[in-house]
Scaffold this active site. Structure first.
Site, PDB file in Angstrom:
ATOM      1  N   ARG A  38      81.175  41.299 -71.542  1.00 63.60           N
ATOM      2  CA  ARG A  38      81.460  41.597 -70.142  1.00 63.60           C
ATOM      3  C   ARG A  38      80.308  41.241 -69.205  1.00 63.60           C
ATOM      4  O   ARG A  38      80.539  40.783 -68.087  1.00 63.60           O
ATOM      5  CB  ARG A  38      81.788  43.084 -69.977  1.00 63.60           C
ATOM      6  CG  ARG A  38      83.227  43.404 -70.291  1.00 63.60           C
ATOM      7  CD  ARG A  38      83.554  44.848 -69.983  1.00 63.60           C
ATOM      8  NE  ARG A  38      84.987  45.065 -70.169  1.00 63.60           N
ATOM      9  CZ  ARG A  38      85.551  46.258 -70.087  1.00 63.60           C
ATOM     10  NH1 ARG A  38      84.814  47.321 -69.827  1.00 63.60           N
ATOM     11  NH2 ARG A  38      86.847  46.389 -70.256  1.00 63.60           N
TER      12      ARG A  38
ATOM     13  N   ARG B 218      78.716  48.164 -72.968  1.00 66.91           N
ATOM     14  CA  ARG B 218      79.830  48.755 -73.694  1.00 66.91           C
ATOM     15  C   ARG B 218      80.844  47.703 -74.129  1.00 66.91           C
ATOM     16  O   ARG B 218      81.251  46.857 -73.344  1.00 66.91           O
ATOM     17  CB  ARG B 218      80.524  49.798 -72.803  1.00 66.91           C
ATOM     18  CG  ARG B 218      81.768  50.415 -73.432  1.00 66.91           C
ATOM     19  CD  ARG B 218      82.383  51.458 -72.510  1.00 66.91           C
ATOM     20  NE  ARG B 218      82.879  50.865 -71.269  1.00 66.91           N
ATOM     21  CZ  ARG B 218      84.114  50.437 -71.084  1.00 66.91           C
ATOM     22  NH1 ARG B 218      84.989  50.481 -72.069  1.00 66.91           N
ATOM     23  NH2 ARG B 218      84.489  49.957 -69.923  1.00 66.91           N
TER      24      ARG B 218
ATOM     25  N   HIS C 265      82.593  45.480 -64.335  1.00 67.86           N
ATOM     26  CA  HIS C 265      83.793  44.819 -64.846  1.00 67.86           C
ATOM     27  C   HIS C 265      83.936  43.484 -64.133  1.00 67.86           C
ATOM     28  O   HIS C 265      83.824  43.400 -62.910  1.00 67.86           O
ATOM     29  CB  HIS C 265      85.031  45.681 -64.610  1.00 67.86           C
ATOM     30  CG  HIS C 265      86.186  45.273 -65.460  1.00 67.86           C
ATOM     31  ND1 HIS C 265      86.904  44.119 -65.224  1.00 67.86           N
ATOM     32  CD2 HIS C 265      86.741  45.854 -66.547  1.00 67.86           C
ATOM     33  CE1 HIS C 265      87.853  44.010 -66.146  1.00 67.86           C
ATOM     34  NE2 HIS C 265      87.776  45.050 -66.956  1.00 67.86           N
TER      35      HIS C 265
ATOM     36  N   GLU D 211      90.458  41.997 -76.767  1.00 69.85           N
ATOM     37  CA  GLU D 211      89.692  41.977 -75.523  1.00 69.85           C
ATOM     38  C   GLU D 211      88.323  41.367 -75.789  1.00 69.85           C
ATOM     39  O   GLU D 211      87.946  41.098 -76.933  1.00 69.85           O
ATOM     40  CB  GLU D 211      89.580  43.392 -74.937  1.00 69.85           C
ATOM     41  CG  GLU D 211      90.928  43.944 -74.484  1.00 69.85           C
ATOM     42  CD  GLU D 211      90.828  45.277 -73.766  1.00 69.85           C
ATOM     43  OE1 GLU D 211      89.705  45.813 -73.636  1.00 69.85           O
ATOM     44  OE2 GLU D 211      91.871  45.786 -73.325  1.00 69.85           O
TER      45      GLU D 211
ATOM     46  N   HIS E  35      81.673  49.711 -63.104  1.00 76.70           N
ATOM     47  CA  HIS E  35      82.814  50.147 -63.918  1.00 76.70           C
ATOM     48  C   HIS E  35      82.469  51.241 -64.918  1.00 76.70           C
ATOM     49  O   HIS E  35      83.275  52.136 -65.154  1.00 76.70           O
ATOM     50  CB  HIS E  35      83.369  48.931 -64.664  1.00 76.70           C
ATOM     51  CG  HIS E  35      84.603  49.194 -65.459  1.00 76.70           C
ATOM     52  ND1 HIS E  35      85.777  49.638 -64.886  1.00 76.70           N
ATOM     53  CD2 HIS E  35      84.851  49.077 -66.793  1.00 76.70           C
ATOM     54  CE1 HIS E  35      86.701  49.770 -65.817  1.00 76.70           C
ATOM     55  NE2 HIS E  35      86.164  49.459 -66.985  1.00 76.70           N
TER      56      HIS E  35
END
Length: 514
Positions: A278, A372, A232, A116, A337
Site C-alpha cells: 500500500r 499494515r 490508502h 488484495e 486510513h
C-alpha cells in the site's frame, strides 16, 4: 462537581469491533462499554470494505499469511504477535460466521476469497462484496446488545484516565448527557480507534483523532511507532469529508490505475503494479496527481456492469459524486486510513500501566510493523479483542477505589472547528504520504502555536507524537517516507516513547527527543 460511578468489572472505552469483541469475551463479568456515538455508527470497523484476512483455503497457511504480513511490515513487525494473529485467523472468521456475520460463500460452502495488495494469494473473506465491516459489526452489535453481562452507554465520551498512583489506572473521566462522570473500574480497556481525523483527507470517521493514544500518553503509558500512518491509495477524489474508500478488492479483481490518457503508472514504482504494498501504491498515486495530470481507478473492464451488485458501497459513493464507475474511471487520491502506531501492548493487551489494556487501532502490538497488510485490521480487532477480553476478566481483583485521593486528569480543552481544520491541513501537508525535515518542523511549530490556546487538547497530543517521531526517524520504511532520507536503514528499529513533563522521552534509549 462530577458524579462518581463505581463499576466492579471491566470498563471498555470504544464500541467498534475491537471494543465489542472485548466485551463479548469478558463474560460473566459485568462489563461497561462507552460508545461515543450510536452503536455501529462513525467507527472505522463499520466502514471497512475489503474483508478480513485469514488462511481459509487449502492452498494457504497461517505461516504464509504471517510471511506476507512481515514483508509488508518492512522489517519491524513483532514476530510473535504476527504468528499468533495469523494462527488465530481461521478460527476468528469461523466464529464471526457462526455469530451471524453473513460472509459470502461458494456453492460448496467455502468462503469467497479475494486477493488484495501484497498478499501472495486470495485470502480475504468478504461480505456482500464490500460490506464486510458493516455486516460483521452488525452481527457483533446484536450479540452485545443481547448479552446480559454487557451495559452500554451510548453518547459517552472519555476525556482522561484516573489513576491511584503514577503507574496504576483505576478509571476514566466521562462526559455523558451534559454531565461529567468519574467512572472507577478495576480494569480499563482502551478501544478508541485510530487517528485518521487528524488529516484533511481521510477514509476514517473525522471524529477519530487519536484521543485514546493521547489519553494514555498523558497518563504516562508507553507509546509505540506513532510515526507510521498508512495512507490508502484509492480514496474517491471528490471533495467529500471523509473521503469514500474505493476498496483494494477492486484492484484484486483486476481494476487498474491509470492516468487520464490511460497510462498504467503504478508499474513505474513496483513490478506488482496495482498490487504492490500500500505505501508504494499510495506514493505512486500521489505522484500521478502531482505530476501526471491525475490518478484514476479504471474498473470498466474488470468490474463493469457487475459493479452495483459486487461492490454496492463503492458504487453508491461514486454515483453520489456524479461518477458512474461502469463507464468512467474513478478519480482517486491517497487518504489517511490506518495508524500502525499507538499504545504499546503485549499480545494480551497489557500496556505499561497497571490495569490499563488497549486493543484495536489505538494499540500497537507490533503486528503491523511499518505498513499494515490489507484486511489484517478487522482480523486484529476481533482476534486480539478475544484475547484482551479473556485477560481483562481473568485479572480482575477486589476493587475498593480511594475516590478521594485519586489522581484526576486535567480536563482537556476542545479545539474549535477552525483549529481542527488548521491542524488537519497541516498534518496532511507535512506528515502525509511524503515527508521531510523542513515540513515536519513547520508542523511541530504549528502544533505549538495551537497549544498556546488549547494546551492539552487530545488531538494536539496525538499529532505531536506523530510529528516528532516522524522527524526523528531518519530513514524511509513502510508508510513513513522521508524524501530527505529515502534509503531504508539496514536494521529496523521500533520507536518507543513516553511523555514526561510535556516532552517525549525515548524509553529504549532513555534520552529526550530534541
Amino acid at each position: 462537581m462530577p458524579e462518581v460511578y463505581i463499576h466492579n468489572g471491566p470498563l471498555v472505552i470504544g464500541a467498534g469491533l475491537a471494543g465489542l469483541s472485548v466485551a463479548l469475551n469478558t463474560a460473566p463479568q459485568p462489563t461497561l462499554v462507552l460508545a461515543p456515538v450510536a452503536l455501529g455508527v462513525a467507527c472505522s470497523s463499520a466502514w471497512a470494505q475489503g474483508g478480513i484476512a485469514a488462511a481459509l483455503s487449502d492452498q494457504d497457511s497461517p505461516a504464509a499469511h504471517a510471511e506476507d504480513t512481515m514483508v509488508a511490515g518492512a522489517g519491524i513487525n513483532d514476530a510473535n504477535a504476527t504468528r499468533l494473529l495469523t494462527e488465530m485467523g481461521p478460527g476468528v472468521v469461523h466464529r464471526l460466521n457462526d455469530l451471524g456475520a453473513p460472509f459470502d460463500h461458494n456453492a460448496d460452502g467455502t468462503f469467497v476469497l479475494n486477493r488484495e495488495a501484497a498478499h501472495g494469494l486470495a485470502r480475504v473473506a468478504r461480505v456482500g462484496g464490500d460490506l464486510a465491516g458493516k455486516k460483521i459489526l452488525e452481527a457483533v452489535v446484536a450479540r452485545a446488545k443481547a448479552a446480559p453481562h454487557i451495559e452500554i452507554w451510548e453518547g459517552a465520551i472519555a476525556s482522561g484516565l484516573i489513576r491511584s498512583d503514577a503507574d496504576t489506572v483505576i478509571g476514566a473521566v466521562v462526559e455523558l448527557g451534559g454531565k461529567v462522570i468519574e467512572v472507577f473500574a478495576p480494569v480499563v480497556v482502551l478501544a478508541s480507534g485510530g487517528s485518521g481525523g487528524l488529516y484533511a483527507v481521510t477514509t476514517n470517521p473525522a471524529n477519530l483523532r487519536g484521543e485514546g493514544m493521547a489519553m494514555a500518553a498523558l497518563a504516562g503509558a508507553e507509546i509505540a511507532d506513532p510515526e507510521f500512518v498508512q495512507f490508502h491509495p484509492t480514496a474517491l477524489k471528490a471533495g467529500i469529508d471523509p473521503a469514500p474508500l474505493a476498496t483494494e478488492a477492486l484492484r484484486g479483481e483486476g481494476a487498474t490505475l491509470i492516468t487520464r490518457d490511460g497510462y498504467r503508472f503504478a508499474f513505474d514504482d513496483h513490478p506488482d503494479g496495482e498490487l504492490a504494498p500500500r505505501d508504494i501504491v499510495a506514493r505512486a498515486v500521489h505522484r500521478a496527481n502531482l505530476t501526471l495530470g491525475g490518478a484514476f481507478l479504471d474498473c470498466r473492464e474488470a468490474i463493469g456492469a457487475h459493479f452495483p451488485h459486487e461492490f454496492p458501497t463503492v458504487f453508491a459513493s461514486c454515483m453520489a459524486a456524479g461518477i458512474d464507475p461502469r463507464v468512467a474511471p474513478i478519480p482517486v487520491a491517497p487518504a489517511a486510513h490506518y495508524h500502525m502506531g499507538g499504545i504499546r501492548t503485549d499480545i494480551d493487551g497489557h500496556t505499561s500501566l497497571r490495569n490499563l489494556f488497549a486493543v484495536g487501532e489505538c494499540a500497537s502490538t507490533g503486528v503491523h510493523g511499518a505498513n499494515r497488510l490489507a484486511s489484517n485490521s478487522l482480523l486484529e480487532a476481533a482476534a486480539f479483542g478475544e484475547r484482551v477480553g479473556h485477560a481483562a476478566a481473568r485479572e480482575l481483583e477486589t476493587f475498593t477505589p480511594d475516590t478521594t485521593n485519586a489522581l484526576r486528569p486535567a480536563r482537556p480543552p476542545r479545539l474549535t472547528p477552525d483549529a481542527v481544520q488548521t491542524l488537519r491541513d497541516g498534518m496532511a501537508q507535512h506528515a502525509g504520504v511524503i515527508r521531510d525535515a523542513k515540513g515536519l518542523e513547520t508542523l511541530i511549530g504549528l502544533i505549538g502555536s495551537l497549544e498556546l490556546s488549547f494546551k492539552g487538547a487530545l488531538p494536539l497530543v496525538a499529532a505531536r507524537l506523530i510529528a516528532e517521531c516522524a522527524l526523528q526517524r531518519h530513514e524511509s520504511r513502510g508508510s513513513h517516507y522521508r524524501q530527505d532520507f529515502p534509503a531504508t536503514a539496514s536494521e529496523g528499529e521500533r520507536t518507543f516513547v513516553r511523555l514526561k513533563e510535556g516532552r517525549l522521552i525515548r524509553t529504549e534509549m532513555n534520552r529526550e527527543i530534541a
